[in-house]
Scaffold this active site. Structure first.
Site, PDB file in Angstrom:
ATOM      1  N   LYS A  52       0.846  -1.206   0.000  1.00 31.01           N
ATOM      2  CA  LYS A  52       0.000   0.000   0.000  1.00 31.01           C
ATOM      3  C   LYS A  52       0.878   1.252   0.000  1.00 31.01           C
ATOM      4  O   LYS A  52       0.601   2.217  -0.720  1.00 31.01           O
ATOM      5  CB  LYS A  52      -0.958  -0.026   1.202  1.00 31.01           C
ATOM      6  CG  LYS A  52      -2.067  -1.055   1.023  1.00 31.01           C
ATOM      7  CD  LYS A  52      -2.876  -1.344   2.282  1.00 31.01           C
ATOM      8  CE  LYS A  52      -3.802  -2.532   2.002  1.00 31.01           C
ATOM      9  NZ  LYS A  52      -4.627  -2.947   3.138  1.00 31.01           N
ATOM     10  N   GLN A  96      -5.137  -1.811   9.209  1.00 35.62           N
ATOM     11  CA  GLN A  96      -4.905  -3.128   8.602  1.00 35.62           C
ATOM     12  C   GLN A  96      -5.488  -4.216   9.500  1.00 35.62           C
ATOM     13  O   GLN A  96      -5.246  -4.236  10.708  1.00 35.62           O
ATOM     14  CB  GLN A  96      -3.384  -3.327   8.392  1.00 35.62           C
ATOM     15  CG  GLN A  96      -3.022  -4.579   7.625  1.00 35.62           C
ATOM     16  CD  GLN A  96      -3.537  -4.586   6.186  1.00 35.62           C
ATOM     17  OE1 GLN A  96      -3.652  -3.542   5.542  1.00 35.62           O
ATOM     18  NE2 GLN A  96      -3.853  -5.747   5.683  1.00 35.62           N
ATOM     19  N   ASP A 119     -11.436   2.048   3.203  1.00 35.21           N
ATOM     20  CA  ASP A 119     -11.652   0.607   3.047  1.00 35.21           C
ATOM     21  C   ASP A 119     -13.122   0.302   2.762  1.00 35.21           C
ATOM     22  O   ASP A 119     -13.450  -0.812   2.323  1.00 35.21           O
ATOM     23  CB  ASP A 119     -11.266  -0.125   4.347  1.00 35.21           C
ATOM     24  CG  ASP A 119      -9.915  -0.807   4.272  1.00 35.21           C
ATOM     25  OD1 ASP A 119      -9.534  -1.250   3.175  1.00 35.21           O
ATOM     26  OD2 ASP A 119      -9.262  -0.909   5.330  1.00 35.21           O
TER      27      ASP A 119
HETATM   28  N1  GUN Z   1      -6.676  -7.336   5.611  1.00 38.21           N
HETATM   29  C1  GUN Z   1      -6.882  -8.122   4.526  1.00 38.21           C
HETATM   30  N2  GUN Z   1      -7.481  -7.431   3.552  1.00 38.21           N
HETATM   31  C2  GUN Z   1      -7.668  -6.173   4.013  1.00 38.21           C
HETATM   32  C3  GUN Z   1      -8.216  -4.990   3.459  1.00 38.21           C
HETATM   33  O1  GUN Z   1      -8.697  -4.944   2.326  1.00 38.21           O
HETATM   34  N3  GUN Z   1      -8.189  -3.897   4.266  1.00 38.21           N
HETATM   35  C4  GUN Z   1      -7.689  -3.927   5.517  1.00 38.21           C
HETATM   36  N4  GUN Z   1      -7.739  -2.809   6.243  1.00 38.21           N
HETATM   37  N5  GUN Z   1      -7.171  -5.006   6.073  1.00 38.21           N
HETATM   38  C5  GUN Z   1      -7.158  -6.123   5.315  1.00 38.21           C
END
Ligand code: GUN
Length: 287
Positions: A52, A96, A119
């Site tokens: 990211k 996350q 998200d």
């Molecule tokens: N953990 C696995 N996939 C995701 C996601 O798309 N967003 C977040 N914040 N955590 C994750």
């Protein structure tokens, strides 16, 4: 042999579009900023967070990283989210997942300001999607819609079967397909005669978390098959929920793993960050 849907190429095109718009905003004096919070040191989470940050650097989005210990209290995390909610220079906030067991994920997600919830996990954004109102959409399902559209695969009027009903993928995916006028079935581990249900699909989307579970018996000849899985095969190699080798012989189009859905998730996150900054700039900030 099926058309291979190239998620890497499509995600690259989206990141380039975002990059141009981020530059245009910068020229008007607006910087786009994403705050990423990681709690603990789960190795998979560290990989995702790094990817990211890399995508932010590529698109010109400023990323702020907050790394809390796995022993941090929920109160500490909520205080950080509260501070970031109040900062005008922070457009998007991402926590996350998964969080350590002593934390309540719902409470944490619910604490993020809906206008910064890039998200798309906050109940307000999920509800907005459900009733067709504007809001942030979960990145993986939003990425799959882009992938289908940009690969020339029509959704309207077609049979779409989603296998999996998670809050992050299955449920929002079903709502998005419905928004695109697909005829949508949500199947899951308790579905009777899953093979027959899956074989109805013109568009089959799979998020079961079971390596190579989807064999040709689940697939109507010519169907588009979208694989959300990130699994390991018997040799420890990365693979999807779909048996790619076998199914690509019968499908009309198919996503590979890696290089299919995965890169789309991050590209859509960048798009959501841009959308957050644009909304906040124009005063459409629903918190
Ligand atoms: N953990 C696995 N996939 C995701 C996601 O798309 N967003 C977040 N914040 N955590 C994750």
């Amino acid at each position: 042999m099926a058309q291979i849907i190239d998620g890497k190429a499509v995600s690259q095109a989206i990141k380039d579009e975002v990059k141009r718009e981020v530059q245009a905003l910068a020229a008007q004096g607006t910087e786009v900023t994403l705050a990423v919070i990681q709690v603990g040191d789960d190795p998979a989470s560290t990989v995702y967070v790094n990817n990211k940050k890399k995508a932010c650097a590529y698109t010109g989005i400023r990323s702020l990283e907050y790394h809390l210990s796995e022993y941090a209290s929920q109160q500490e995390l909520l205080a950080l989210i509260g501070e970031l909610n109040g900062r005008e220079d922070v457009n998007g906030i991402l926590v996350q997942l998964p969080l350590p067991a002593h934390m309540d994920e719902d409470a944490v997600i619910g604490a993020i300001s809906p206008g910064k919830d890039v998200d798309g996990f906050h109940p307000q954004n999920v509800g907005a999607l459900c009733i067709g109102r504007p809001g942030f959409v979960s990145c993986t399902p939003a990425g799959i819609i882009e992938l289908l559209k940009r690969s020339g695969i029509g959704i309207a009027g077609r049979e779409c079967v989603m296998i999996g009903r998670s809050n992050i993928v299955g449920k929002p995916m079903a709502l998005l397909l419905l928004r695109e006028n697909g005829t949508v079935t949500v199947a899951h581990s308790r579905t009777a005669d899953l093979k027959a249900v899956a074989r109805r699909a013109d568009i089959l989307i799979v998020a079961t978390g079971k390596a190579k579970m989807i064999t040709p018996e689940y697939v109507k000849p010519g169907a588009a098959v979208i694989d959300v899985g990130m699994d390991r095969d018997e040799n420890g190699r990365l693979c999807g929920d779909v048996d790619f080798e076998a199914v690509s012989g019968i499908a009309g189009a198919i996503t590979p793993v890696p290089g299919g859905v995965g890169p789309m998730t991050i590209a859509m996150l960048m798009k959501n960050c841009l959308q957050a900054a644009q909304m906040q700039k124009s005063g459409i900030f629903h918190s």
